[in-house]
Enzyme design. Structure first.
Site, PDB file in Angstrom:
ATOM      1  CB  SER A  29      -8.738  21.786 -23.810  1.00 11.84           C
ATOM      2  OG  SER A  29      -8.062  21.838 -25.210  1.00 11.84           O
ATOM      3  CG  ASN A  30      -8.673  18.316 -28.151  1.00 10.91           C
ATOM      4  OD1 ASN A  30      -7.486  18.593 -28.123  1.00 10.91           O
ATOM      5  ND2 ASN A  30      -9.461  18.913 -29.058  1.00 10.91           N
ATOM      6  CG  HIS A  31      -4.282  15.283 -23.809  1.00 12.96           C
ATOM      7  ND1 HIS A  31      -4.219  15.551 -23.052  1.00 12.96           N
ATOM      8  CD2 HIS A  31      -5.251  14.785 -23.546  1.00 12.96           C
ATOM      9  CE1 HIS A  31      -4.416  15.509 -21.784  1.00 12.96           C
ATOM     10  NE2 HIS A  31      -5.185  14.498 -21.845  1.00 12.96           N
ATOM     11  CB  SER A  32      -4.955  18.979 -30.611  1.00 10.04           C
ATOM     12  OG  SER A  32      -4.315  19.380 -31.452  1.00 10.04           O
ATOM     13  CB  ALA A  96      -7.877  18.423 -32.064  1.00  5.83           C
TER      14      ALA A  96
END
Ligand code: C5P
Length: 223
Positions: A29-32, A96
């Site tokens: 995943s990502n930090h959005s 994101a």
């Protein structure tokens, strides 16, 4: 109450990250944080729109008057977006999205003891949600994308506007301390065929109100 620039309009918004399972206990995943997309959903609702917010996994409260659809994976977000877009006048992609997902999702936990020393993951490209909606011939809403960039921000954003067939793109320098992923503040430049306009740095909540005004002006010029 702000001007009802989206009165009677149906708006679908994607927000937050997506999440791709590797196995039953792990994910990519990502930090959005989802803050910008949620702020836009709230602002659109305040401006009179009927809003569907398609949210990846985030820890945020649902804005007042907004219908929320929770999703996890990119495929789930795409399905929810396609369904919402069918009935929408305006589609705003603030999510994101994870660009690549594991080619195979292991049905049991991947074990380092099983000879998995390197090259454990094979990735495949995820579908592009906003390009899918913008590429429609039929039931195509006005489509707005975001471009989070760290260099050549305007140039890269213009490339995405054209490549993804968007009507408008909101460019965002995420290396700028005034904005970015987890910040409460942001500074953006709105770009379309007519030109570009940089909005003053502001709280994401305030910026969302101004963005909704700018988008409504272009998407529904008659008022
Ligand atoms: O990741 P990228 O910079 O290409 O994202 C630009 C825009 O495209 C954003 O509006 C984002 O929400 C959207 N996007 C999408 N599906 C993807 C990748 C990006 O809708 N798979």
């Amino acid at each position: 109450q702000p001007p009802q620039v989206l009165a009677g309009k149906k708006v679908a918004i994607t927000a937050g990250p997506t999440r791709e399972a590797l196995d039953p206990v792990r994910y990519l995943s990502n930090h959005s944080s989802g803050k910008m997309g949620f702020a836009i959903a709230a602002a659109a609702a305040r401006a009179g729109a009927e809003v569907t917010l398609i949210a990846g996994p985030v820890r945020l409260d649902t804005p007042a008057g907004v219908k929320r659809v929770d999703v996890v994976s990119t495929d789930e977000m795409l399905s929810a977006a396609e369904q919402a877009a069918d009935e929408s006048d305006l589609f705003i992609a603030a999510a994101a999205v994870v660009d690549f997902r594991p080619a195979i999702v292991a049905d049991q936990k991947i074990k380092k003891e099983d000879g998995n020393d390197s090259d454990v993951l094979r990735l495949v490209k995820n579908p592009d949600i906003v390009a899918t909606i913008a590429g429609r011939k039929d039931k195509r809403p006005f489509v707005v994308g975001f471009a989070a960039e760290t260099e050549k921000v305007i140039e890269h954003a213009k490339g995405k506007l054209a490549r993804k067939n968007l009507d408008m793109i909101v460019a965002n320098d995420v290396s700028d301390p005034e904005g970015g992923f987890n910040s409460d503040r942001n500074q953006v430049t709105v770009i379309d065929q007519q030109g570009e306009r940089t909005l003053p740095a502001a709280l994401k909540t305030e910026l969302a109100t101004e963005l909704v005004r700018q988008i409504a002006e272009r998407a529904f010029p008659a008022g």
